[in-house]
Design an enzyme around this catalytic site. Structure first.
Site, mmCIF file in Angstrom:
data_model
loop_
_atom_site.group_PDB
_atom_site.id
_atom_site.type_symbol
_atom_site.label_atom_id
_atom_site.label_comp_id
_atom_site.label_asym_id
_atom_site.label_seq_id
_atom_site.Cartn_x
_atom_site.Cartn_y
_atom_site.Cartn_z
ATOM 1 N N ILE A 35 -5.070 1.186 20.405
ATOM 2 C CA ILE A 35 -5.570 2.577 19.846
ATOM 3 C C ILE A 35 -4.728 2.525 18.458
ATOM 4 O O ILE A 35 -3.612 2.461 18.302
ATOM 5 C CB ILE A 35 -5.058 3.642 20.802
ATOM 6 C CG1 ILE A 35 -6.056 3.748 22.197
ATOM 7 C CG2 ILE A 35 -5.123 5.037 20.123
ATOM 8 C CD1 ILE A 35 -7.344 3.874 21.919
ATOM 9 N N HIS A 36 -5.574 2.902 17.508
ATOM 10 C CA HIS A 36 -4.756 3.257 16.096
ATOM 11 C C HIS A 36 -5.257 4.260 15.269
ATOM 12 O O HIS A 36 -4.502 4.478 14.250
ATOM 13 C CB HIS A 36 -4.416 1.952 15.356
ATOM 14 C CG HIS A 36 -5.560 1.522 14.780
ATOM 15 N ND1 HIS A 36 -6.679 1.049 15.207
ATOM 16 C CD2 HIS A 36 -5.799 1.291 13.472
ATOM 17 C CE1 HIS A 36 -7.517 0.229 14.336
ATOM 18 N NE2 HIS A 36 -7.240 0.926 13.325
ATOM 19 N N ARG A 37 -6.580 4.785 15.386
ATOM 20 C CA ARG A 37 -7.146 5.640 14.517
ATOM 21 C C ARG A 37 -6.496 6.923 14.467
ATOM 22 O O ARG A 37 -6.242 7.338 15.399
ATOM 23 C CB ARG A 37 -8.548 5.942 14.987
ATOM 24 C CG ARG A 37 -9.462 4.678 14.965
ATOM 25 C CD ARG A 37 -10.494 4.904 13.736
ATOM 26 N NE ARG A 37 -10.214 4.173 12.650
ATOM 27 C CZ ARG A 37 -10.169 2.725 12.514
ATOM 28 N NH1 ARG A 37 -10.865 1.996 13.382
ATOM 29 N NH2 ARG A 37 -9.761 2.248 11.350
ATOM 30 N N ARG A 90 1.912 2.896 14.237
ATOM 31 C CA ARG A 90 1.387 4.187 13.986
ATOM 32 C C ARG A 90 1.400 4.881 15.450
ATOM 33 O O ARG A 90 1.952 5.768 15.792
ATOM 34 C CB ARG A 90 0.283 4.649 13.214
ATOM 35 C CG ARG A 90 -0.209 6.068 13.516
ATOM 36 C CD ARG A 90 -1.127 6.419 12.585
ATOM 37 N NE ARG A 90 -2.214 5.685 12.603
ATOM 38 C CZ ARG A 90 -3.089 5.421 11.622
ATOM 39 N NH1 ARG A 90 -2.780 5.982 10.260
ATOM 40 N NH2 ARG A 90 -4.103 4.470 11.609
#
Ligand code: UDP
Length: 359
Positions: free
Chosen positions: A207-209, A242
């Site tokens: 998950i990174h968006r 992030r």
């Protein structure tokens, strides 16, 4: 033809690894490599150069950890200087990051040709920074190398037939990379043993968006979903920097096998060995398909729409009930013998042939 390639983020290293290898083999093409520094950690950058034999960058900028405007502006300024010094015939950019847009814009203002690899993709969601980057980059590119028919169709709908550019459906360079590095990954990666994982018995999640990481409610739902999944099978979760930062800020932690980001050779083993992929990554949606795994995409839309229409991928809200319903749905199916959606691993060669003929 002197090409100048601009890369800066993890997926761009993987794409450039495939294309740079083809450039080196194509008579008449020469490549200068610029790394903007957008991703800079050892496990988000160096590992890919080492494992994938990507040539050392000729120019290394260190532009990162800034707001979108500041980052793009700094890149524009520094890339322009390099372009004036190197005077390439064509600037090659990849995908949809700030490095992509800054490279294309700096080049076009100097009247240099721009080639965009992964042109024509659209999410139709202008709140995504990636969508803004892709639309603007496409509009000023001379060569638009589309990975799919859907990408060509998107450009048709936007009237690109009226613009002085060349649109080519070449297939997806990420499939070139996946096929090329699979044997190396099998020989060199021991990640399944190291983590004590059985093939086909764990979920792989990334998950990174920003739409997911920067929305506290969605992020909390994602963590709840991963925790629910872990009650059924182990969940392996290599965590993007992030995401790690946002989880810490929100005081959230998933009770799953969290890892630092892994290199590409380990990643291939994790995908190919998984039961299913749960992600919001663009690249991973296709890699799941390359390695015949179903994929659940925790986004309201995807640029890789053909995966959804063919039933290989489902979009889902991050809500645990919906996630479990989709996972159980896929668990009842067996993945068909399919591999034809992305050109079969010859995209880099096609790109180089077109550029060398044009030069
Ligand atoms: N990837 C990797 N290690 C990780 C997570 C991802 O090597 O820990 C690879 C993944 O296999 C794919 C690429 O990075 O090839 C995708 O990058 P990312 O998800 O950051 O970007 P996107 O594809 O969404 O633009």
């Amino acid at each position: 033809m002197k090409l100048l390639t601009i890369i800066g983020a993890r997926p761009q290293f993987i794409k450039a690894a495939a294309v740079s290898r083809a450039i080196a083999k194509t008579p008449g093409l020469q490549e200068i490599l610029v790394h903007t520094g957008q991703h800079f950690d050892a496990n988000m950058s160096d590992v890919f150069f080492e494992e994938m034999d990507i040539p050392r960058p000729d120019h290394q900028l260190a532009i990162h950890s800034l707001s979108h405007g500041a980052m793009t502006g700094r890149m524009l300024e520094e890339i322009e200087k390099i372009l004036m010094q190197e005077r390439p015939d064509c600037v090659l950019v990849y995908g949809d990051t700030n490095s992509t847009l800054a490279g294309a814009l700096a080049a076009k203002k100097l009247h240099l040709k721009v080639a965009h690899v992964e042109a024509g993709l659209r999410s139709f969601n202008l709140r995504m920074p990636e969508e803004v980057n892709r639309i603007l980059t496409d509009r000023i590119s001379d060569f638009l190398f589309c990975p799919t028919d859907a990408a060509v169709h998107n450009l048709d709908l936007e009237g690109f037939a009226n613009f002085p550019c060349r649109i080519e459906q070449v297939g997806d360079v990420m499939q070139d990379a996946a096929l090329f590095y699979l044997p190396k990954s099998e020989q060199q990666s021991a990640i399944l043993d190291t983590l004590g994982l059985q093939k086909g018995e764990f979920f792989l999640a990334t998950i990174h968006r920003a739409e997911n990481t920067d929305d506290p409610l969605r992020l909390a739902q994602i963590v709840a979903s991963l925790n629910r999944l872990a009650q059924e099978s182990p969940v392996v979760f290599p965590v993007h920097p992030r995401t790690r930062a946002r989880l810490a800020e929100q005081g959230l932690s998933a009770s799953v096998r969290t890892l630092d980001p892994v290199g590409y050779l380990d990643m291939i083993q994790l995908i190919a060995g998984s039961r299913m992929v749960i992600t919001d990554s663009g690249g991973l949606q296709k890699e799941a398909y390359f390695f015949q795994k179903y994929c659940l995409t925790l986004r309201p839309e995807t640029e890789w729409i053909e995966l959804v229409t063919h039933g290989f991928n489902r979009l889902s809200e991050p809500d645990p009930e919906q996630v479990m319903e989709a996972v159980h749905y896929f668990s009842r199916l067996s993945f068909p013998d399919a591999s034809g959606l992305y050109g079969g691993g010859r995209a880099s060669e096609a790109i180089c042939n077109i550029l060398s003929e044009a030069g």
